[in-house]
Design a protein around this motif. Structure first.
Motif, short mmCIF file in Angstrom:
data_model
loop_
_atom_site.label_atom_id
_atom_site.label_comp_id
_atom_site.label_asym_id
_atom_site.label_seq_id
_atom_site.Cartn_x
_atom_site.Cartn_y
_atom_site.Cartn_z
N VAL A 115 3.91 9.25 -7.07
CA VAL A 115 2.69 8.46 -7.20
C VAL A 115 2.77 7.37 -6.39
O VAL A 115 3.16 6.92 -5.84
N HIS A 116 2.03 7.76 -5.33
CA HIS A 116 1.54 7.03 -4.49
C HIS A 116 -0.37 7.07 -4.08
O HIS A 116 -0.55 8.08 -3.90
N THR A 117 -0.83 5.64 -3.64
CA THR A 117 -2.21 5.00 -3.53
C THR A 117 -3.24 6.11 -4.93
O THR A 117 -4.06 7.14 -4.94
N MET A 143 0.98 -1.23 0.20
CA MET A 143 0.16 0.20 -0.47
C MET A 143 1.14 1.13 0.08
O MET A 143 0.39 2.36 -0.99
N CYS A 144 1.98 1.65 0.55
CA CYS A 144 3.39 2.40 0.69
C CYS A 144 3.77 2.63 -0.45
O CYS A 144 4.30 3.55 -0.17
N LEU A 145 3.50 1.93 -1.00
CA LEU A 145 4.38 2.03 -2.33
C LEU A 145 4.80 2.82 -3.24
O LEU A 145 2.97 2.96 -3.63
N ALA A 146 5.32 3.67 -3.64
CA ALA A 146 4.98 4.33 -4.45
C ALA A 146 5.96 4.66 -5.29
O ALA A 146 7.88 4.79 -5.16
#
Ligand code: SF4
Lengths: 74, 370
Positions: A44-46, A1-4
């Motif tokens: 870019v994150h979520t 989820m935190c992957l950016a």
């Protein structure tokens, strides 16, 4: 989820950009980063652009590292 | 063309490793460096960084997984809200992220709720939830919203648009948490570490500024680092250098994305909608001023306000699960007897095995490297 991940802005329509993740295009919202333009690289994150990537800084940090490593090597 | 490939460069990584070995050799004791980010753990484990480091340099992993630390009570409460709403004739569409969907609790996961026939949907972004709300004007659409600063900012951004557009069927359940207070709590509770690799993407939002007090008040050396192997190794090197010199400073390795002030617009939006409260972290207890709740003036955006329910206190973890110690940086997954046996990503016993940011799941995924 935190992957950016970094992506390039290829189109902007109001608060939504089309960004290119190395060939894959998706939407990214610009609510958090209103002052970007086509051609900029963003993280870019979520589904939201959270910060602009600074090419100059990227190159400078590489140079700074080389120097640090040289100093440490002495 | 912006070429970031150089940050994955092997030759550069080798050079940094050499410098790390020299620095570590000059420090004649064991050094423990902590990070608090699932993506950092992924970098470390995927590139086998632990095995490449000198004997006296240890990398420990702190509470870097927001879905792992989301209290069981909140997950259960959201489930109860779905039930209560249905009893009252309202069939809510619930959205959340894929890893949150599978987090186990003593009363089941959101995935179990879905198999009971409730409308639970996995989203990649809160933007997807907003679009569902627009497409389904006659349904209430709720996002169960976990995450640290990096994910809170998008939530705040989306709330603003929803408010501007008067989108009344769009609600959230906030379980957002702040990272610096968690680090502060670990220091106070005695988790022992010599330096912190601060999370790069949280820092894009809060800036170098957001971490300064940890160094100033607790004397913890910090380096904000990016997510390529070279970034992380550079973080280690800069920390070792400070530790050898006996300095406690904060340095920014990730200057290509992190500014001193952070993303001010994002901070303003977070401040507009949320206020800081004491909050529970699963397996870690209550951490002062570490949670974000919707402000009173935005209560109508909060699903808890519409369907108040109470749930009893529940046990955080199954017997034998060491997730609490793993999240405190006091144990590695391989210290847990259930790791890889009773507990696997297919049948997770604890939350750290679910999310791809959970230390146990990352260790399992790259297990071949051990
Ligand atoms: S391996 Fe499973 S049971 Fe053990 S600490 Fe990790 S999540 Fe808990």
């Amino acid at each position: 989820m935190c992957l950016a991940v970094p992506a390039k802005i290829v189109e902007i329509k109001d608060k939504v950009a089309i960004v290119d993740f190395g060939g894959i295009k998706r939407e990214a919202r610009l609510d958090l980063l209103p002052n970007v333009k086509v051609g900029d690289y963003v993280i870019v994150h979520t589904g939201f652009a959270i910060e602009k990537l600074d090419e100059k800084q990227a190159l400078e940090s590489l140079k700074a590292w080389e120097e640090i490593m040289q100093v440490l090597g002495e | 063309m912006l070429d970031l490939k150089v940050f994955e460069n092997r030759e550069l990584a080798q050079k940094v490793l050499q410098a790390i070995r020299r620095e570590a050799g000059r420090i004649e004791r064991e050094v423990r460096l902590m990070h608090v980010c699932g993506t950092h753990e992924d970098t470390v484990t995927r590139s086998g960084i632990r095995s490449l480091l000198p004997e006296n340099v240890k990398i420990v992993s702190g509470p870097g997984c927001p879905v792992c630390i989301t209290p069981v009570e909140d997950i259960v409460k959201m489930q109860e809200i779905m039930r209560k709403a249905r009893e009252e004739g309202e069939d809510i569409i619930l959205t959340t992220f894929g890893d949150m969907y599978k987090i186990p609790t003593p009363k089941g996961s959101f995935s179990d709720l879905k198999s009971e026939g409730y409308d639970v949907r996995i989203v990649y972004s809160i933007y997807d939830t907003y679009r569902m709300a627009k497409e389904n004007p006659d349904r209430l659409v709720v996002h169960f919203s976990p995450g640290f600063e990096t994910t809170t900012a998008p939530a705040a951004g989306m709330l603003e648009t929803a408010v501007d557009e008067n989108l009344e069927n769009f609600k959230i359940y906030s379980v957002h948490r702040l990272t610096p207070p968690a680090v502060e709590a670990l220091v106070k509770q005695g988790t022992n570490f010599d330096g912190l690799i601060a999370p790069g993407h949280v820092s894009t939002i809060i800036g170098v500024k957001g971490w300064e007090y940890i160094t100033r008040e607790y004397g913890v050396p910090q380096v904000i680092a990016g997510f390529e192997p070279v970034d992380f190794l550079m973080g280690i090197l800069l920390l070792l250098r400070m530790i050898r010199k006996g300095e406690a400073k904060i340095e920014n390795e990730y200057t290509r994305a992190v500014r001193y002030e952070g993303n001010v617009k994002a901070q303003e939006l977070i401040g507009k909608f949320f206020e800081v409260k004491d909050a529970k972290w699963r397996a870690l207890g209550v951490i002062p001023e570490s949670g974000l709740e919707l402000r009173d003036e935005w209560k109508e955006l909060d699903i808890q306000n519409l369907y108040p329910v109470d749930v009893p206190k529940l046990p955080d973890l199954e017997k034998g699960c060491l997730c609490g110690a793993v999240l405190r940086g006091m144990a590695l997954p391989t210290d847990c007897k259930l790791f890889g046996k009773e507990c696997t990503p297919r049948h997770p016993v604890g939350p750290c095995m679910v999310s791809y940011e959970g230390t146990c799941s990352i260790f399992y995924k790259y297990g071949a490297l051990f």
